[in-house]
Scaffold this active site. Structure first.
Site, PDB file in Angstrom:
ATOM      1  N   ARG A  86      15.652  -6.630   5.957  1.00  0.00           N
ATOM      2  CA  ARG A  86      16.553  -5.516   6.197  1.00  0.00           C
ATOM      3  C   ARG A  86      16.218  -4.867   7.544  1.00  0.00           C
ATOM      4  NH1 ARG A  86      15.515  -2.231   0.739  1.00  0.00           N
ATOM      5  NH2 ARG A  86      13.457  -3.149   1.102  1.00  0.00           N
TER       6      ARG A  86
ATOM      7  N   LYS B  63      11.208   0.153   5.392  1.00  0.00           N
ATOM      8  CA  LYS B  63       9.986   0.260   4.595  1.00  0.00           C
ATOM      9  C   LYS B  63       8.914   1.058   5.334  1.00  0.00           C
ATOM     10  CE  LYS B  63       9.323  -1.107   1.128  1.00  0.00           C
ATOM     11  NZ  LYS B  63       9.566  -0.390  -0.150  1.00  0.00           N
TER      12      LYS B  63
ATOM     13  N   TYR C 113      11.785   4.659   3.805  1.00  0.00           N
ATOM     14  CA  TYR C 113      11.150   4.729   2.497  1.00  0.00           C
ATOM     15  C   TYR C 113       9.637   4.826   2.703  1.00  0.00           C
ATOM     16  CZ  TYR C 113      15.472   3.292   0.152  1.00  0.00           C
ATOM     17  OH  TYR C 113      16.755   3.240  -0.326  1.00  0.00           O
TER      18      TYR C 113
ATOM     19  N   HIS D  16       7.184   6.122  -0.341  1.00  0.00           N
ATOM     20  CA  HIS D  16       6.499   5.911  -1.630  1.00  0.00           C
ATOM     21  C   HIS D  16       5.003   6.215  -1.509  1.00  0.00           C
ATOM     22  CE1 HIS D  16      10.117   4.253  -3.430  1.00  0.00           C
ATOM     23  NE2 HIS D  16      10.249   3.448  -2.390  1.00  0.00           N
TER      24      HIS D  16
ATOM     25  N   GLU E 172      13.444   8.194  -0.370  1.00  0.00           N
ATOM     26  CA  GLU E 172      13.450   8.271  -1.831  1.00  0.00           C
ATOM     27  C   GLU E 172      13.312   9.683  -2.380  1.00  0.00           C
ATOM     28  OE1 GLU E 172       9.059   7.739  -0.826  1.00  0.00           O
ATOM     29  OE2 GLU E 172      10.981   6.945  -0.091  1.00  0.00           O
TER      30      GLU E 172
ATOM     31  N   ASP F  12       6.556  -0.045  -6.521  1.00  0.00           N
ATOM     32  CA  ASP F  12       6.305   0.691  -5.290  1.00  0.00           C
ATOM     33  C   ASP F  12       5.845   2.120  -5.556  1.00  0.00           C
ATOM     34  OD1 ASP F  12       8.730   1.612  -6.175  1.00  0.00           O
ATOM     35  OD2 ASP F  12       9.884   0.898  -4.467  1.00  0.00           O
TER      36      ASP F  12
END
Length: 365
Positions: free
Chosen positions: A15, A74, A93, A95, A117, A269
């Site tokens: 991605r 990510k 993201y 996490h 998120e 994750d």
């Protein structure tokens, strides 16, 4: 504003933070975008596509990172830590609840780290997590069915069954977006499906979707112990925004599952909700523990980058545009975006992540 989009470095993560169409919107709004060469190749976007949209192609990750706003998919990996800069805006993201080293690095760097998120609307919906949750939920059954194949280490069960042979049983822990999408695919395949959730109102809503095609159960320890041993495919779909996922299935319960059964934990994750589950990768997606196949890839939507990049951009672009237009002031003017801020001014500011790392809550350089 200067916006950088580096190529993703996570294993087989294809991605990309911005699509060419998103770049064009930003360029038309007066912003400049630097794309690391080949950053979009895995998602089907060439450097020429980006150039036609107004982006500048740069040869190195450092050139893409050296911008006021960096847009990724990510979290930064260790190799990317040196690129983080004081007062830089990082939108991706994160996490953090499952990643202490990254949390410490973000605090030390002085970057303003905004996590997709945890961007949260007043009605508690998570608009930037939802599109990837939809994809991950659907993929969880697709991958689960694959790894149930005997050649992949599974017990050789066809989820839809055949006339005269029972259908495969899919147990889904959590009835949110991931669990709902997983159930849609599992039902479509003809599997026997159970969803467990602690929210009675959510279970009632799911009944309006699935009727009698899915067995809806209130989740507690006794219920989990009753259904997990019979699962051919167990899907972890638990989400506690910003926090580590709770362990719902201990090792002793995994030991009671059929040899060759499959576990797919979409919550990996955030630490995972199954005790025996550990993070894997697209290159080496599974391992056997207690005779059960475990799948723990934390970036599942990276397997379908053409679809997931565009789905993600559809949701993130309005926020990227707001950050580009207003800079850090956007956080003050947009309550949903403010909820996304995890680290700012050398401080861990997101309440849920602070609970996970209380000793870092007052850290300051």
């Amino acid at each position: 504003m200067e916006i950088g989009v580096p190529k993703e470095t996570k294993d087989q993560e294809f991605r990309v933070g911005l699509s060419p169409s998103s770049v064009r919107v930003l360029q038309e709004a007066g912003h400049q975008v630097w794309i690391e060469t080949q950053a979009g190749a895995g998602a089907g976007f060439t450097d020429e596509d980006y150039q036609h949209s107004g982006a500048k192609i740069v040869a190195t990750a450092a050139e893409a990172w050296n911008r006021e706003l960096v847009v990724k998919v990510k979290e930064p990996l260790t190799s990317e830590y040196p690129y983080l800069q004081k007062e830089q805006l990082l939108f991706t993201y994160l996490h953090l609840a499952a990643d202490r080293p990254l949390t410490e690095c973000l605090i030390d760097s002085g970057v303003c780290a905004i996590a997709y998120e945890t961007v949260e609307l007043p009605d508690r919906r998570l608009p930037l997590l939802t599109p990837m949750s939809i994809i991950a939920g659907r993929l969880s059954v697709q991958f689960g069915a694959r790894f149930l194949e005997r050649q992949q280490g599974g017990r050789g069960v066809l989820l839809g069954g055949v006339p005269g042979v029972r259908r495969g049983k899919v147990v889904i822990l959590g009835g949110g977006v991931v669990g709902t999408e997983a159930a849609k695919i599992a039902v479509g395949m003809g599997a026997q499906v159970q969803i467990l959730d602690i929210n009675v109102e959510r279970l009632a809503y799911l009944e309006t979707l699935f009727g009698s095609r899915v067995e809806l159960l209130y989740s507690n320890s006794a219920q989990i112990e009753a259904v997990v041993p019979q699962a051919d495919l167990l899907i972890g779909a638990v989400l506690v925004p910003g926090r580590r996922a709770p362990i719902l299935v201990p090792r002793g319960l995994v030991q009671q599952m059929h040899p060759g059964a499959v576990i797919v934990d979409v919550a990996v994750d955030q630490g995972g909700c199954i005790e025996t589950l550990k993070s894997t990768s697209h290159t080496n997606p599974t391992y056997i523990d207690e005779g059960v196949v475990h799948y723990g890839v934390p970036n599942m939507p990276g397997a379908v980058p053409w679809s997931s990049t565009q789905a993600l951009n559809n949701s993130t672009l309005p926020y990227v545009l707001k950050l580009a237009n207003e800079g850090i002031k956007a956080v003050a003017s947009d309550l949903a975006l403010a909820k996304g801020v995890n680290v700012q001014n050398h401080q861990l500011v997101h309440s849920a992540v602070r609970e996970v790392f209380p000793d870092l809550s007052n850290a300051k350089v």
